[in-house]
Design an enzyme around this catalytic site. Structure first.
Site, PDB file in Angstrom:
ATOM      1  N   CYS A  59       0.841  -1.194   0.000  1.00 19.59           N
ATOM      2  CA  CYS A  59       0.000   0.000   0.000  1.00 19.59           C
ATOM      3  C   CYS A  59       0.880   1.250   0.000  1.00 19.59           C
ATOM      4  O   CYS A  59       2.067   1.203   0.340  1.00 19.59           O
ATOM      5  CB  CYS A  59      -0.919  -0.008   1.213  1.00 19.59           C
ATOM      6  SG  CYS A  59      -2.056   1.390   1.304  1.00 19.59           S
ATOM      7  N   CYS A 110      -1.495 -19.543   3.449  1.00 25.01           N
ATOM      8  CA  CYS A 110      -2.351 -18.746   4.345  1.00 25.01           C
ATOM      9  C   CYS A 110      -2.915 -19.585   5.495  1.00 25.01           C
ATOM     10  O   CYS A 110      -3.005 -19.099   6.627  1.00 25.01           O
ATOM     11  CB  CYS A 110      -3.501 -18.118   3.549  1.00 25.01           C
ATOM     12  SG  CYS A 110      -2.978 -16.886   2.332  1.00 25.01           S
ATOM     13  N   CYS A 156      15.406 -28.606  47.862  1.00 28.27           N
ATOM     14  CA  CYS A 156      14.916 -29.620  48.782  1.00 28.27           C
ATOM     15  C   CYS A 156      13.708 -30.340  48.189  1.00 28.27           C
ATOM     16  O   CYS A 156      12.863 -29.742  47.523  1.00 28.27           O
ATOM     17  CB  CYS A 156      14.547 -28.959  50.109  1.00 28.27           C
ATOM     18  SG  CYS A 156      13.858 -30.084  51.328  1.00 28.27           S
TER      19      CYS A 156
END
Length: 529
Positions: A256, A276, A316
């Site tokens: 664009c 896609c 522990c």
């Protein structure tokens, strides 16, 4: 990035599959400077054709196309422009389909769309009761002359205030107002643009403009060959010329005027060479909470009493569940404190042996699945970050570096345009970062079955070669130019740097084009049976 066709004979030809004129795996920079046109534009010819196959339209141009369709339908069907506009909305702006159905059965189209030939409710001049507020109004003057009673083609009368509230609420609710019907519950008559203008004019012009904007957006959103640019605040739309180029699940890249590039088919970011549907699955997976669930299974154990997942964050093995449970247990065997889980109790574990082994296998499987996903995701995200940084570097090169270089006494390079090769190099880096980023999504979805081992090996080899080529280009554009900007390097070496950067740009661009083509073809040279 436009793709080229590729060919090859077998998977055993890995080293020549994407063979280039130069050796991209070599550490010798001189290999990049052999042959080729040093002045070649890496974005010309088959490298880039940003406007081929589509065009960009401003809102004014879209509005003109929309108006042409409305006028054309109005003329051919001999109806008002307002009625033509409503019909086109009803038919999703498909002009040919509307014409075909209209001339096939006009009455059916009118009935479905709500364009009545005659009013179904007749009232005489004088006192008329509004169907919403039930107040009486004088119907002695024409609507167009500023009357207080209005009606759609059906004839059901409503006062201006009630019409205003009804239409304004519908417009504020969203694009559904384009298919607005008469307020009478049993009536389906269309409320067209002419009626909306007559009701809202003067005091509600902003809502009329919003309605027109909904019309404009629906024209693009319903058009098979037109889509809005998804960038924030961008008012451009992209129209493709050939519908066959789209809708096949492949990435069709468009750019664009706002500098945003995206896939026309799925409107996600450019994602060559990935399909896609793969992009959709990958994005969904990155957002999916299932990865958190897998992490919990792999890295925690359930409290034997309340079953709350607990992560061991100290050395522990004495564990205490958080309140209100507070249960104390051994991390290794999940038994009570004082257990002797260092010795293997065969009698106690004989019955649970099969169940525990299945649980352990599932735990290991989930752990490997999580590690595999993290491997691909970290590299996908890293290339995304590198691309973002490259965009910033491109801006800095345009606004700072080139200005400083143009002011230096470099032979034959005195104008800003003479340093365009630096800009082209950064554009190539940005484009290649995007491709490399999506190759990790591609690799993640290669099946794990043994029959795909050769395909996976070839993919990883080609991906590694591409990354090596890109890193050389990125390093050259990022670090070596600074030496000339800050006078660390002698200016007489700048022509050599220029030639090197141009050749690296050309080689990297060509290799990536071939890589994209190979991956889009599914590495077809590899047998998976």
């Amino acid at each position: 990035m436009k793709r080229e066709s590729s060919s090859g004979s077998s998977a055993s030809e890995d080293s020549s599959y994407l063979k280039e004129e130069v050796n991209v795996d070599s550490d010798d920079d001189s290999n990049y400077l052999e042959g080729g046109n040093s002045d070649a534009n890496v974005f010309s010819g088959e490298g880039q054709s940003p406007r081929q196959g589509y065009t960009l339209l401003r809102e004014e141009e879209i509005g003109q196309l929309q108006e042409d369709d409305i006028v054309g339908v109005s003329t051919v069907l001999s109806i008002s422009k307002s009625a033509a506009c409503f019909l086109l909305c009803h038919f999703s702006w498909r002009v040919n389909r509307l014409k075909d159905e209209w001339f096939s059965d006009e009455d059916k189209v009118r009935e479905t769309a709500g364009l009545l030939r005659k009013p179904v409710f007749l009232h005489r001049l004088g006192s008329v009761n509004c169907g919403i507020c039930f107040d009486d109004y004088d119907y002695s003057c024409d609507e167009l002359a500023g009357g207080t009673i209005f009606s759609a083609a059906c004839g059901h009368p409503f006062c201006k205030d009630c019409w205003t509230g009804y239409i304004s609420t519908s417009i504020n609710d969203g694009p559904g107002c384009l298919m607005l019907r008469c307020p009478e519950p049993s009536c389906t008559a269309a409320v067209d643009l002419d009626l909306i203008r007559n009701v809202l004019k003067n005091q509600h012009d902003h809502e009329i403009e919003r309605y027109k904007r909904y019309l404009l957006r629906s024209y693009v959103e319903k058009h098979k060959q037109m889509k809005w640019c998804p960038a924030p605040d961008c008012e451009y739309a992209v129209k493709v010329f050939d519908e066959d180029l789209t809708g096949n699940g492949s990435c069709y890249d468009v750019s664009c005027s706002c500098s945003n590039s995206f896939c026309w088919n799925c409107v996600e970011e450019v994602h060559s060479p990935v399909q896609c549907d793969t992009v959709g699955k990958w994005i969904l997976k990155n957002k999916d909470d299932s990865q958190n669930a897998q992490w919990i299974v792999v890295n925690t154990k359930p409290c034997p009493k309340c079953k709350t997942p607990i992560e061991k964050n100290n050395g522990c093995n004495h564990m205490r569940c958080s309140p209100p449970c507070g249960h104390h247990f051994c991390w290794l065997c999940l038994g009570p404190l004082g257990c002797k889980c260092n010795s293997f109790n065969r009698a106690a574990n004989q019955n649970a042996k099969k169940e525990e082994s299945q649980s352990e296998r599932e735990r290991k499987r989930l752990k490997m699945s999580l590690e595999r996903y993290n491997h691909y995701y970290v590299r996908w995200a890293n290339n995304q970050a590198s691309k973002k940084k490259a965009v910033e570097s491109l801006h800095k090169a345009q606004t700072v570096y080139i200005v400083k270089l143009a002011s230096k006494p470099i032979p034959f390079l005195t104008k800003t345009n003479d340093f365009e090769f630096i800009i082209e190099a950064w554009k190539q880096i940005i484009e290649c970062r995007q491709v490399i980023k999506w190759t990790y999504a591609y690799g993640y979805y290669i099946p794990e079955e043994t029959k795909y081992d050769k395909k996976r090996q070839l993919f990883e080899y080609l991906q590694g070669q591409a990354e090596h080529s890109l890193e050389r280009l990125h390093q050259c554009a990022e670090t070596e130019v600074i030496g000339f900007v800050k006078d660390w390097a002698p200016l007489e070496k700048f022509p050599d740097f220029r030639l090197k950067l141009i050749q690296l740009t050309n080689v990297t661009g060509t290799y990536f084009k071939k890589l994209v083509t190979a991956l889009e073809n599914g590495l077809s040279e590899v047998e998976t049976s």
